[in-house]
Design an enzyme around this catalytic site. Sequence first.
Site, PDB file in Angstrom:
ATOM      1  N   LEU A 266       0.843  -1.187   0.000  1.00  0.00           N
ATOM      2  CA  LEU A 266       0.000   0.000   0.000  1.00  0.00           C
ATOM      3  C   LEU A 266       0.878   1.237   0.000  1.00  0.00           C
ATOM      4  O   LEU A 266       1.661   1.458   0.930  1.00  0.00           O
ATOM      5  CB  LEU A 266      -0.935   0.001   1.220  1.00  0.00           C
ATOM      6  CG  LEU A 266      -2.216  -0.830   1.094  1.00  0.00           C
ATOM      7  CD1 LEU A 266      -1.908  -2.311   0.942  1.00  0.00           C
ATOM      8  CD2 LEU A 266      -3.122  -0.594   2.296  1.00  0.00           C
ATOM      9  N   ASP A 267       0.736   2.027  -1.040  1.00  0.00           N
ATOM     10  CA  ASP A 267       1.594   3.186  -1.249  1.00  0.00           C
ATOM     11  C   ASP A 267       1.251   4.332  -0.299  1.00  0.00           C
ATOM     12  O   ASP A 267       0.081   4.671  -0.118  1.00  0.00           O
ATOM     13  CB  ASP A 267       1.440   3.668  -2.696  1.00  0.00           C
ATOM     14  CG  ASP A 267       2.239   4.924  -2.984  1.00  0.00           C
ATOM     15  OD1 ASP A 267       3.478   4.838  -2.950  1.00  0.00           O
ATOM     16  OD2 ASP A 267       1.620   5.981  -3.223  1.00  0.00           O
ATOM     17  N   ALA A 268       2.272   4.935   0.289  1.00  0.00           N
ATOM     18  CA  ALA A 268       2.179   6.207   1.028  1.00  0.00           C
ATOM     19  C   ALA A 268       0.928   6.320   1.891  1.00  0.00           C
ATOM     20  O   ALA A 268       0.136   7.253   1.754  1.00  0.00           O
ATOM     21  CB  ALA A 268       2.255   7.375   0.046  1.00  0.00           C
ATOM     22  N   GLU A 303       3.924   1.322   2.863  1.00  0.00           N
ATOM     23  CA  GLU A 303       4.868   2.434   2.830  1.00  0.00           C
ATOM     24  C   GLU A 303       4.255   3.499   3.728  1.00  0.00           C
ATOM     25  O   GLU A 303       3.133   3.949   3.488  1.00  0.00           O
ATOM     26  CB  GLU A 303       5.072   2.993   1.426  1.00  0.00           C
ATOM     27  CG  GLU A 303       6.055   4.164   1.433  1.00  0.00           C
ATOM     28  CD  GLU A 303       5.969   5.031   0.192  1.00  0.00           C
ATOM     29  OE1 GLU A 303       6.905   5.829  -0.021  1.00  0.00           O
ATOM     30  OE2 GLU A 303       4.971   4.948  -0.546  1.00  0.00           O
ATOM     31  N   ASP A 329      12.477   3.293   4.896  1.00  0.00           N
ATOM     32  CA  ASP A 329      13.243   4.375   4.271  1.00  0.00           C
ATOM     33  C   ASP A 329      14.445   4.776   5.114  1.00  0.00           C
ATOM     34  O   ASP A 329      15.460   5.238   4.578  1.00  0.00           O
ATOM     35  CB  ASP A 329      12.350   5.603   4.050  1.00  0.00           C
ATOM     36  CG  ASP A 329      11.467   5.475   2.827  1.00  0.00           C
ATOM     37  OD1 ASP A 329      11.736   4.600   1.983  1.00  0.00           O
ATOM     38  OD2 ASP A 329      10.499   6.253   2.712  1.00  0.00           O
ATOM     39  N   ILE A 331      16.694   3.040   6.688  1.00  0.00           N
ATOM     40  CA  ILE A 331      17.948   2.334   6.398  1.00  0.00           C
ATOM     41  C   ILE A 331      18.490   2.764   5.042  1.00  0.00           C
ATOM     42  O   ILE A 331      19.705   2.902   4.859  1.00  0.00           O
ATOM     43  CB  ILE A 331      17.774   0.808   6.492  1.00  0.00           C
ATOM     44  CG1 ILE A 331      19.154   0.130   6.581  1.00  0.00           C
ATOM     45  CG2 ILE A 331      16.972   0.240   5.323  1.00  0.00           C
ATOM     46  CD1 ILE A 331      19.086  -1.328   6.978  1.00  0.00           C
ATOM     47  N   HIS A 332      17.601   3.028   4.082  1.00  0.00           N
ATOM     48  CA  HIS A 332      18.078   3.549   2.800  1.00  0.00           C
ATOM     49  C   HIS A 332      18.780   4.882   2.978  1.00  0.00           C
ATOM     50  O   HIS A 332      19.882   5.107   2.464  1.00  0.00           O
ATOM     51  CB  HIS A 332      16.932   3.729   1.805  1.00  0.00           C
ATOM     52  CG  HIS A 332      17.344   4.515   0.597  1.00  0.00           C
ATOM     53  ND1 HIS A 332      17.288   5.903   0.562  1.00  0.00           N
ATOM     54  CD2 HIS A 332      17.867   4.149  -0.600  1.00  0.00           C
ATOM     55  CE1 HIS A 332      17.747   6.335  -0.590  1.00  0.00           C
ATOM     56  NE2 HIS A 332      18.104   5.284  -1.314  1.00  0.00           N
ATOM     57  N   ASP A 401      11.315   4.985  -5.889  1.00  0.00           N
ATOM     58  CA  ASP A 401      11.246   6.326  -5.316  1.00  0.00           C
ATOM     59  C   ASP A 401      12.629   6.940  -5.157  1.00  0.00           C
ATOM     60  O   ASP A 401      12.878   8.074  -5.574  1.00  0.00           O
ATOM     61  CB  ASP A 401      10.570   6.284  -3.938  1.00  0.00           C
ATOM     62  CG  ASP A 401       9.072   6.498  -4.018  1.00  0.00           C
ATOM     63  OD1 ASP A 401       8.611   7.143  -4.984  1.00  0.00           O
ATOM     64  OD2 ASP A 401       8.357   6.030  -3.123  1.00  0.00           O
ATOM     65  N   GLN A 402      13.525   6.187  -4.529  1.00  0.00           N
ATOM     66  CA  GLN A 402      14.808   6.761  -4.167  1.00  0.00           C
ATOM     67  C   GLN A 402      15.709   6.998  -5.383  1.00  0.00           C
ATOM     68  O   GLN A 402      16.625   7.812  -5.321  1.00  0.00           O
ATOM     69  CB  GLN A 402      15.515   5.866  -3.143  1.00  0.00           C
ATOM     70  CG  GLN A 402      14.674   5.567  -1.920  1.00  0.00           C
ATOM     71  CD  GLN A 402      14.103   6.818  -1.259  1.00  0.00           C
ATOM     72  OE1 GLN A 402      14.662   7.905  -1.377  1.00  0.00           O
ATOM     73  NE2 GLN A 402      12.981   6.670  -0.582  1.00  0.00           N
ATOM     74  N   VAL A 403      15.442   6.310  -6.472  1.00  0.00           N
ATOM     75  CA  VAL A 403      16.130   6.604  -7.736  1.00  0.00           C
ATOM     76  C   VAL A 403      15.364   7.695  -8.488  1.00  0.00           C
ATOM     77  O   VAL A 403      15.920   8.726  -8.866  1.00  0.00           O
ATOM     78  CB  VAL A 403      16.260   5.338  -8.605  1.00  0.00           C
ATOM     79  CG1 VAL A 403      16.880   5.676  -9.961  1.00  0.00           C
ATOM     80  CG2 VAL A 403      17.106   4.289  -7.897  1.00  0.00           C
TER      81      VAL A 403
END
Length: 622
Positions: A266-268, A303, A329, A331-332, A401-403
């Site tokens: 489930l997004d955001a 998320e 997020d 840890i990223h 997302d992070q890219v």
Amino acid sequence: MRQYHSMPFGAELTGQGTVRFRLWAPGAQQVELCLESQPELTPLAMNPKKEGWFELETEQAGVGSLYYYRIDNEVQVPDPASRFQPQDIHGPSEVVDPTAFAWEDDQWGGRPWEETVIYEAHVGTFTPEGTFRGLETRLDHLVELGITALELMPVADFPGRWDWGYDGVSLFAPDSCYGRPQDLKSLVQAAHSRGLMVFLDVVYNHFGPEGNYLHRYAPDFFTERHQTPWGAAINFDGENAHWVRHFFIHNALFWLQEYRFDGLRLDAVHAIEDDSKRHILEELAETVHRHFGSGRQVHLVLENDNNRTHYLDRKANGKPRWYVAQWNDDIHHALHVLATQETTGYYLDYADQPITHLGRCLSEGFDYQGQRSPYRGGQPRGEPSKTLPPSAFVAFFQNHDQVGNRAFGDRITTLAEPEMVQALTGLLLLSPFPPLLFMGQEWGATQPFPFFCNFGEDLAPSVREGRRREFARFPEFSDPAARERIPDPTAQTTFESAVLDWTQAASATGRKWFDLHQQLLHLRNQFIVPRLAALTNIQGDYKHLSEWALQAHWQLGDGSLLTVLANLGDTPVSLSAPPLGRLLFITSPDLEQALVRGELFPRTVAWFLKGISTTQEDDIEF
């Protein structure tokens, strides 16, 4: 085996040679059914029912019929619960027979969550074909790599020919650019036949800005009481919210039953506002678990930028009460700061002693567990997480997302040295947290994954300028000329730049990266996964070795001790004594003797497992 999910809305075959059409339109006075295949027919009046419903059962429609709803004799709209939109979001809906596809995976019951290794893919750019069928031809690649779960970015029908998928408006219809419903079902079935789970990314926090006709005839879908980055929030807690909640809960059940997905991401959900006594996230998860019971292993993942750990609570038997895991997020971000020294944007929260932030993630799950976030203006963020098992935290150092949130869609392979990326890979894939790889990561892909969309000409200019305005606050884009270099998200060339180049995978460098990932995932499956199921909390701890290095350990479910040494800096680190146990993995062959001498090389990682028997000659006991 046939799969069909009955819903209170949309076009449903009755089995009596008729089709029943139902639309919730509390803002309409009159609704008519228009059949495109019979334009000579007068639109068929739908019968008004209680609570804003309109209904019609007719023998004039059947499988393959194309239809619209006409609202108040003014505007024609597609069905919001359409199972397929063959002519995109503005076109007519199609009557689909879900039982036409004969499933042959009736023995498939899923896989335990602790076995999960996620591979995130965007259907339109994963293969040159950009289709479900194209992706199906690459499943053996994932199996060879050691992946256990394919996760698809959203496939619900979106505007135009290319999109990330988070602008969907027909939430029950797989986008026609990717293929027909049976093509997606074939992909899922082929994955199951290879032992792969398949997860789907779904968006329940907003509808896309183009093709959303709900405002015209069902304004109660939205509420001004809550605001989101996309405007008025979905109405989960106001007047008539009952049917809105049912719409999204049925959507989750629909994908899990008719398409036999093994789970949803489930997004955001931090953008979902609900003041109800029973939050929509809780009701949705409870309904899903009750519906499927113990017959299938179905996994729900979040998320959630707010790090609300109570959604990840476990029952007395260790099973998740609602959601099995959340994308972590934290840890990223900690790893990214260590690898690149970038500290702008949300990386500001990890700029002070990034190794401490990483250590907190490794030993406790989330980094932010209630402390104040500088990036968020000093607002507290998060809830305590150490009582949860490591399986509750999906770990990664790349994802869409992070890219894609970067101006040019840069991958980490273009921002950090290969030795650093190798160290991050070693750290990620043997940790007790379920790992996630982003497509192409396994061969060290360097091509970008920029943001792209294909809105109509009325929206395209504002999206284009909005994208560039978004980066104006960053120092490197303060000059308008610098912002002009940011790729136009609406251009076809931007989309095409993201299509994976599979020749890289076959190159010598690509094979070297692939072999590393494959080796690590083999070790994970052999030594780590069997020791995870019994874990009820993280059982972790860490200590600093230097400003850029740490030692972390976890007591696993069988009592064994898993330890990692990680030096993400540029200088060697002295060790008082190496950990006891079997040396599982080192990122450099020269590191073995260095560890004996009490030295940890720069940008290296070493893993140890204590408490297991060993018979192999090359096992190292310290």
